[in-house]
Structure formats: C-alpha cells, structure tokens
Write an enzyme that holds these catalytic residues in place. Structure first.
Site, short mmCIF file in Angstrom:
data_model
loop_
_atom_site.label_atom_id
_atom_site.label_comp_id
_atom_site.label_asym_id
_atom_site.label_seq_id
_atom_site.Cartn_x
_atom_site.Cartn_y
_atom_site.Cartn_z
N ALA A 36 0.86 -1.18 0.00
CA ALA A 36 0.00 0.00 0.00
C ALA A 36 0.91 1.23 0.00
CB ALA A 36 -0.90 0.00 1.23
N ASP B 245 -3.46 -4.86 -1.16
CA ASP B 245 -4.47 -4.89 -0.10
C ASP B 245 -4.32 -3.61 0.70
OD1 ASP B 245 -5.14 -7.43 -0.84
OD2 ASP B 245 -3.80 -8.38 0.63
N ASN B 246 -5.26 -3.32 1.53
CA ASN B 246 -5.14 -2.22 2.51
C ASN B 246 -4.89 -0.87 1.90
OD1 ASN B 246 -5.01 -4.32 4.40
ND2 ASN B 246 -2.79 -4.37 4.28
N CYS B 247 -5.18 -0.68 0.62
CA CYS B 247 -4.95 0.63 0.02
C CYS B 247 -6.20 1.47 0.17
CB CYS B 247 -4.55 0.49 -1.44
SG CYS B 247 -3.06 1.39 -1.83
N ILE B 248 -6.03 2.71 0.63
CA ILE B 248 -7.20 3.57 0.81
C ILE B 248 -7.69 4.04 -0.56
CG2 ILE B 248 -8.10 5.63 1.91
CD1 ILE B 248 -5.80 5.51 3.88
#
Lengths: 96, 111, 120
Positions: free
Chosen positions: B64, B108-111
């Site tokens: 991310a 994953d977990n990327c805003i």
C-alpha cells in the site's frame, strides 16, 4: 481503562491462563459458549482476585446443564445484561 | 502494438486492468499498461517499477502507499521517498498504479 | 481522524489456519489509517517468529516476509510476551525479526492503556 474479557472456549485450551495474565484489577470476565465449562468444579477460578467480577451467560449454562453447578463467585447474566456489560466496561477483549 | 489489441491480451487482465497471470509481465507489457493509464514511462518511472517488483519478490505482497513510500525512502533516499515525488510520476493512486504497471496484484489495505 | 491506540494480539501458529496472516493484514490496514498500532505475539503466535522458515515446502507464504513489512507501515516495534516464549523454550536469539520482549506487568499495562484490543 477497564476491560471485559469474554472467553468462549473450554478449559482444555488453557486460554484462561493467558487471559489472566492480561486481567487488571477492576476488569470483568464473562464466560460464554463452551467457556462456561470454566464455571463448574474443579474450579479454575479460585486464584482470580476478588477485584474481578465473574459472569457467565445464563443461556449457555442452561443449555449445558450447568446452572446449578457453578461456583458462588459467578454471576449468571442474560443477553440484556451481556449487552450492558459491554457498555459498562471501557473495552472488550475476546478470547476464542 | 498489435499483440496488445488482441482479445488474448485483454483476457489476461482483470476488470480493473491488473495482470491475472503475473509471469506474463515483461517491459513491453509495462509500456502498454502505462499507456492505458496515460503515462509515458521515463527512467524515473522504471526506477520505481523495478523497486516495487523487488518489494513484491521480497515480501510476497504488493505494498500500500505508506509501505511503498517507506521502501522508496529506504532504498533510494529521502529525496525520492516522498509521496509527492511518487505521485508526480504515477498520479494520485500511485501505489495502485505502479502495482498495475509492474504486473503485480492490486495492493491490499490501500485507501 | 481521531487517533486511537490499537493493540493486535496474534496468538496462533503461522500455517495451521489463516488467522496469523489475518492479524497482520488487520494491523497493516489500521496503520494505513494512521492509527497508533501495537503488535504483540502471545501463546502459539510466538511460533511465527521462529527463524529459518520456508513455507514454500507446504505451498504457503513464509510468514516472516509479511512480518518484515510491519516496520514499513510504521509499526516500529514488534512486542513479545516473555511467558509465551519461556513456555515454548524460545529466547530472543531464536527469533527472525527484532522484537521487544515484555514481562507480565508490561503486557498487562499494554492491554490496559490501549483503546482497542484485537485478540485472535
């Protein structure tokens, strides 16, 4: 900050020992699901300080035939009180 | 350019344009994927693309934004290890765009 | 966004279930949202830290690789419960990443002062 610890697995897992290492004065412990087997003899809870309130979910005790076997230190609670407890304490730490 | 107009190439991408089979990546694929993002790759872009592929090889996940920037800073120094530098090259969703062009899965977990 | 202190307790061995990876992903997600994140290894979770793991042999991803990314996400220090190490005859030299070992009182204080404790 106070915590309500919920334990949902049977004593065979030994999880209570890890949980008790985190328990602070003023914290509560609530036994649910198979966790309610902690509440009957041989009682593993004698070493728990009197500062810590102990609860067990009445429905889970009834289901397992344990309601009349539990140690005097345990307070049976219904679902309504369970919800209130999660609000009374600052946070919930679940052990499963 | 013709191989990238084929149905076969389009089928090798998911609906967001990430490569489905990571082994299919090569530099010409990167150029085409960048073109689809309206980016013309310069050496500065390649430096980041190579770095994110190194990250993926080492940590087995696509980073991310926060991790990408920390890693650029660690490997290339604090001049380049800043969001503004990477975003100037790859736009606002830099971590997602670099991962796409570098042939990695979506982070994953990327805003 | 208001910053909260979150403590993630990872208590499962690495490959028997996906829980170990799940806790890492949850902690990284929290870090992306700029929250103050603590990461504590406890019980069988300390097995994630054992050196020389090669999970490719069972077609899994080696957990240590994912653990190394914690630092890149701003989770500076991984914490370990000393009792869990002792119970498994492990010591600091056996561990794959640098960690801070906490005694019983430090672990208790960590849980007590955290706004949220996620325990898996």
């Amino acid at each position: 900050m106070s915590a309500l610890h919920t334990i949902s697995v049977s004593p065979t897992n030994g999880l209570i020992n890890s949980c008790l290492r985190l328990v602070c004065p003023g914290d509560g412990i609530l036994f649910i699901q198979d966790g309610v087997y902690h509440c009957c003899p041989p009682c593993l809870l004698d070493s728990v300080s009197q500062d810590n309130a102990l609860f067990a979910l009445r429905e889970d005790l009834l289901a397992r035939g344990l309601l009349c076997k539990i140690s005097e230190r345990i307070t049976p609670v219904g679902f309504g009180r369970f919800v209130e407890l999660t609000i009374d304490y600052d946070k919930v730490i679940s052990w499963s | 350019m013709s191989k990238f107009n084929s149905q076969a190439f389009n089928d090798s991408l998911d609906e967001e344009g990430y490569l489905l089979i990571l082994d299919r990546w090569d530099e010409s694929v990167a150029v085409e994927l960048a073109f689809r993002e309206n980016i013309k790759l310069t050496e500065a872009h390649w430096e980041i693309i190579r770095l994110i592929r190194k990250f993926y090889q080492r940590y087995q996940m696509a980073p991310a934004s926060r991790a990408l920037i920390s890693y650029v800073k660690k490997e290339l120094g604090s001049d380049k290890g800043r969001s503004v530098y990477v975003m100037r090259l790859f736009g606002g969703s830099a971590a997602k765009t670099v991962a796409k062009i570098a042939g990695l899965p979506k982070p994953d977990n990327c805003i | 966004m208001q910053q909260k202190s979150l403590t993630f307790i990872t208590r499962q061995a690495p490959y028997g279930s996906n829980k170990a990876k799940l806790v890492i992903d949850a902690a990284l997600a929290a870090a992306v949202f700029e929250q103050q994140v603590n990461f504590l290894f406890m019980d069988d979770g300390v097995f994630q830290l054992v050196q020389n793991q090669t999970a490719e042999s069972i077609s899994s991803k080696t957990i240590g690789r994912a653990l190394e990314t914690l630092e890149l996400y701003g989770i500076e220090q991984a914490l370990v419960d000393s009792v869990s190490l002792e119970e498994r005859a492990l010591s600091a030299e056996d561990l794959a990443i640098p960690v801070k070992i906490l005694n019983v009182e430090q672990v208790r204080q960590l849980a007590a002062r955290s706004d949220v404790v996620i325990n898996l």
